[in-house]
Design a protein around this motif. Sequence first.
Motif, PDB file in Angstrom:
ATOM      1  N   SER A 297       0.795  -1.230   0.000  1.00 23.45           N
ATOM      2  CA  SER A 297       0.000   0.000   0.000  1.00 23.45           C
ATOM      3  C   SER A 297       0.824   1.274   0.000  1.00 23.45           C
ATOM      4  CB  SER A 297      -0.920   0.028   1.221  1.00 23.45           C
ATOM      5  OG  SER A 297      -0.151  -0.001   2.408  1.00 23.45           O
ATOM      6  N   ARG A 298       2.134   1.168   0.253  1.00 26.85           N
ATOM      7  CA  ARG A 298       2.926   2.391   0.413  1.00 26.85           C
ATOM      8  C   ARG A 298       4.397   2.097   0.135  1.00 26.85           C
ATOM      9  NH1 ARG A 298       2.863   4.420   6.377  1.00 26.85           N
ATOM     10  NH2 ARG A 298       4.085   2.507   6.541  1.00 26.85           N
ATOM     11  N   ILE A 299       5.098   3.076  -0.408  1.00 29.11           N
ATOM     12  CA  ILE A 299       6.536   2.961  -0.622  1.00 29.11           C
ATOM     13  C   ILE A 299       7.174   4.307  -0.284  1.00 29.11           C
ATOM     14  CG2 ILE A 299       6.296   3.492  -3.097  1.00 29.11           C
ATOM     15  CD1 ILE A 299       8.803   1.746  -3.556  1.00 29.11           C
ATOM     16  N   THR A 300       8.307   4.262   0.397  1.00 29.37           N
ATOM     17  CA  THR A 300       9.022   5.472   0.798  1.00 29.37           C
ATOM     18  C   THR A 300      10.392   5.492   0.151  1.00 29.37           C
ATOM     19  OG1 THR A 300       7.871   5.519   2.925  1.00 29.37           O
ATOM     20  CG2 THR A 300       9.885   6.828   2.752  1.00 29.37           C
ATOM     21  N   LEU A 301      10.785   6.659  -0.346  1.00 35.26           N
ATOM     22  CA  LEU A 301      12.069   6.827  -1.021  1.00 35.26           C
ATOM     23  C   LEU A 301      13.024   7.617  -0.138  1.00 35.26           C
ATOM     24  CD1 LEU A 301      10.773   7.791  -4.582  1.00 35.26           C
ATOM     25  CD2 LEU A 301      11.193   5.504  -3.644  1.00 35.26           C
ATOM     26  N   TYR A 302      14.320   7.267  -0.228  1.00 33.78           N
ATOM     27  CA  TYR A 302      15.369   7.922   0.561  1.00 33.78           C
ATOM     28  C   TYR A 302      16.491   8.346  -0.376  1.00 33.78           C
ATOM     29  CZ  TYR A 302      12.802   5.410   4.176  1.00 33.78           C
ATOM     30  OH  TYR A 302      11.810   4.920   4.971  1.00 33.78           O
ATOM     31  N   ALA A 303      17.053   9.507  -0.124  1.00 28.67           N
ATOM     32  CA  ALA A 303      18.058  10.061  -1.034  1.00 28.67           C
ATOM     33  C   ALA A 303      19.277   9.165  -1.150  1.00 28.67           C
ATOM     34  CB  ALA A 303      18.463  11.467  -0.576  1.00 28.67           C
ATOM     35  N   ASP A 304      19.654   8.503  -0.067  1.00 32.57           N
ATOM     36  CA  ASP A 304      20.807   7.607  -0.092  1.00 32.57           C
ATOM     37  C   ASP A 304      20.696   6.627   1.069  1.00 32.57           C
ATOM     38  OD1 ASP A 304      21.601   9.082   2.203  1.00 32.57           O
ATOM     39  OD2 ASP A 304      22.719  10.477   0.955  1.00 32.57           O
ATOM     40  N   TYR A 305      21.699   5.785   1.188  1.00 27.99           N
ATOM     41  CA  TYR A 305      21.688   4.755   2.229  1.00 27.99           C
ATOM     42  C   TYR A 305      21.686   5.366   3.619  1.00 27.99           C
ATOM     43  CZ  TYR A 305      23.335   0.822   5.052  1.00 27.99           C
ATOM     44  OH  TYR A 305      23.475  -0.142   6.019  1.00 27.99           O
ATOM     45  N   TYR A 306      22.441   6.436   3.814  1.00 25.34           N
ATOM     46  CA  TYR A 306      22.503   7.093   5.117  1.00 25.34           C
ATOM     47  C   TYR A 306      21.123   7.608   5.527  1.00 25.34           C
ATOM     48  CZ  TYR A 306      23.646  10.517   8.715  1.00 25.34           C
ATOM     49  OH  TYR A 306      23.677  11.233   9.883  1.00 25.34           O
ATOM     50  N   LYS A 307      20.400   8.211   4.589  1.00 27.66           N
ATOM     51  CA  LYS A 307      19.061   8.708   4.890  1.00 27.66           C
ATOM     52  C   LYS A 307      18.106   7.563   5.215  1.00 27.66           C
ATOM     53  CE  LYS A 307      19.874  13.103   4.138  1.00 27.66           C
ATOM     54  NZ  LYS A 307      19.798  14.104   5.238  1.00 27.66           N
ATOM     55  N   LEU A 308      18.303   6.422   4.555  1.00 28.72           N
ATOM     56  CA  LEU A 308      17.493   5.239   4.852  1.00 28.72           C
ATOM     57  C   LEU A 308      17.693   4.811   6.300  1.00 28.72           C
ATOM     58  CD1 LEU A 308      15.772   2.706   3.708  1.00 28.72           C
ATOM     59  CD2 LEU A 308      18.011   1.599   3.595  1.00 28.72           C
ATOM     60  N   ILE A 309      18.960   4.733   6.709  1.00 32.65           N
ATOM     61  CA  ILE A 309      19.269   4.302   8.069  1.00 32.65           C
ATOM     62  C   ILE A 309      18.746   5.315   9.087  1.00 32.65           C
ATOM     63  CG2 ILE A 309      21.140   3.773   9.674  1.00 32.65           C
ATOM     64  CD1 ILE A 309      20.608   1.684   7.471  1.00 32.65           C
ATOM     65  N   MET A 310      18.811   6.596   8.735  1.00 28.67           N
ATOM     66  CA  MET A 310      18.334   7.649   9.640  1.00 28.67           C
ATOM     67  C   MET A 310      16.829   7.850   9.552  1.00 28.67           C
ATOM     68  SD  MET A 310      21.046   8.457  11.176  1.00 28.67           S
ATOM     69  CE  MET A 310      20.463   9.852  12.111  1.00 28.67           C
ATOM     70  N   ARG A 311      16.146   7.050   8.690  1.00 33.33           N
ATOM     71  CA  ARG A 311      14.687   7.117   8.525  1.00 33.33           C
ATOM     72  C   ARG A 311      14.234   8.500   8.066  1.00 33.33           C
ATOM     73  NH1 ARG A 311      13.017   6.711  13.746  1.00 33.33           N
ATOM     74  NH2 ARG A 311      10.860   6.391  13.108  1.00 33.33           N
ATOM     75  N   GLN A 312      14.997   9.099   7.157  1.00 36.72           N
ATOM     76  CA  GLN A 312      14.694  10.435   6.659  1.00 36.72           C
ATOM     77  C   GLN A 312      14.291  10.357   5.186  1.00 36.72           C
ATOM     78  OE1 GLN A 312      18.286  12.625   7.517  1.00 36.72           O
ATOM     79  NE2 GLN A 312      17.856  12.733   9.704  1.00 36.72           N
ATOM     80  N   GLY A 313      13.081   9.883   4.948  1.00 33.88           N
ATOM     81  CA  GLY A 313      12.592   9.753   3.584  1.00 33.88           C
ATOM     82  C   GLY A 313      12.241  11.106   2.979  1.00 33.88           C
TER      83      GLY A 313
END
Length: 461
Positions: free
Chosen positions: A250-266
Amino acid sequence: MMYLLLILTIVSPAHAWQSIEDWGSGSVDSSVDEFGQCVCNVFLPDTSFPADRVEHMQISSNELSVEVKVQINKVESLKGQLVILLSELSNLTARVEILESGPDKYIKLEFELLRIELREFEALVTQLKTSLNISSPAIDSLYIEIRNMSLIVDQLESYDQSNLEVIRIEFAKLQKKLEKCQDDKDDFSNAQIGSCKHGGILRIGKPIVSQLNADLNAGYKYGGWGKDSKPLPGSENMNWYSGFTDTLVSRITLYADYYKLIMRQGFSTHELYLVNKYDWRGTGNNYIVRANTLYYQFRSPFSMAKYNMTSKTAEYKVVPEATTRFSYHYSPNQNLDFAADETGMWVTYATEESNGKLVLGKIDEESFALEEVWQTSVYKQSVTNIFMICGVLHATRSVDTQTEEIFYTFDTNKNEESHVSIRFEKFQDFYVYLDYNPTDQKLYMYNNGYYVSYNVKFRDA
């Protein structure tokens, strides 16, 4: 013999130091009592002396004397307390002097040694990255951890000795990760990115566990994560994640890079519930992102679908003869499994005609239709997952709770199938997502709610 007793009755008091001559103006009466004693009564006419005030003064003087003694006792008590407080203050001053001098004696030296170790770690990671000539989430994560550790050292340098134990523990963890990277460096790909000039998989590296999903929810066991397999310009480092408590997509979130993914900053989240006033939600866990487009299994009608995250439009295409009766071993609703490799995009499924055996189809990305189909001999429900590398299908199965095995391959280039045994370690037993990404030659697994990845080592061509 007669005794003379003089009794003075002061009717109007006279001064005690007044002379006898002064009494002349008064009167004296005398008499003899029954015992033969002479009694004299002297009456003084002067009534100006304040005898009552003298008596009051004497009483007040006594009360004041008592109060002074009480106050003196209080002062003595306060003096004793003051002596104690001065003593405690002297001790406190001495302790403060020790604390002030302490960092110069032991903390400053320890923190400087920590900084030296951090510089050594950074040099080691740089050397490792240079020798491998690639970028990876593991190395990027180490860089981030070293940078964060440097900040922690700066922040905690002014604190007491006990904080050093916290840093030592973190350093020990960082050291283990560095050692693990050094041990696993032979598992990094030895093939050029995008090239198929190799002899296939030699081995799979150890699992690199990033963290629990971005929702920080252990109940989100279904989902996937990874990178765009064909990124648009400027999105080469983009990561994505989708997860839920069941197989609903139902949902997908995009992250600028791997670091943002780990920091949960979509930077962008796309909801499939209402896309152009239509419910475009799907099911299953075997979706991929390619050219900023999500490819997934649509619910109704059962079909393959794609959602373009740039234009925010969606469409679906029914796969001929595909059935919902045969899912993968680990999870229900995994009927259409999308994959991407160096040669394009693929989908696997099963049909009633094939009696549940795995069917592989090549997708034409322009028409969003199957351009070619291959029938395999492997039963789909015995498979835990599949991925594609250079046109070769790799099927996995569970060996035990800690071990997975690539047991079957089908080479579409040669139209050949093989039974192999390439085992690799699982972080946890249950996983629902496994896909290869040709942009970094890594496997991405969604393992019981955790982000897990693997390096792939290829045989020489």
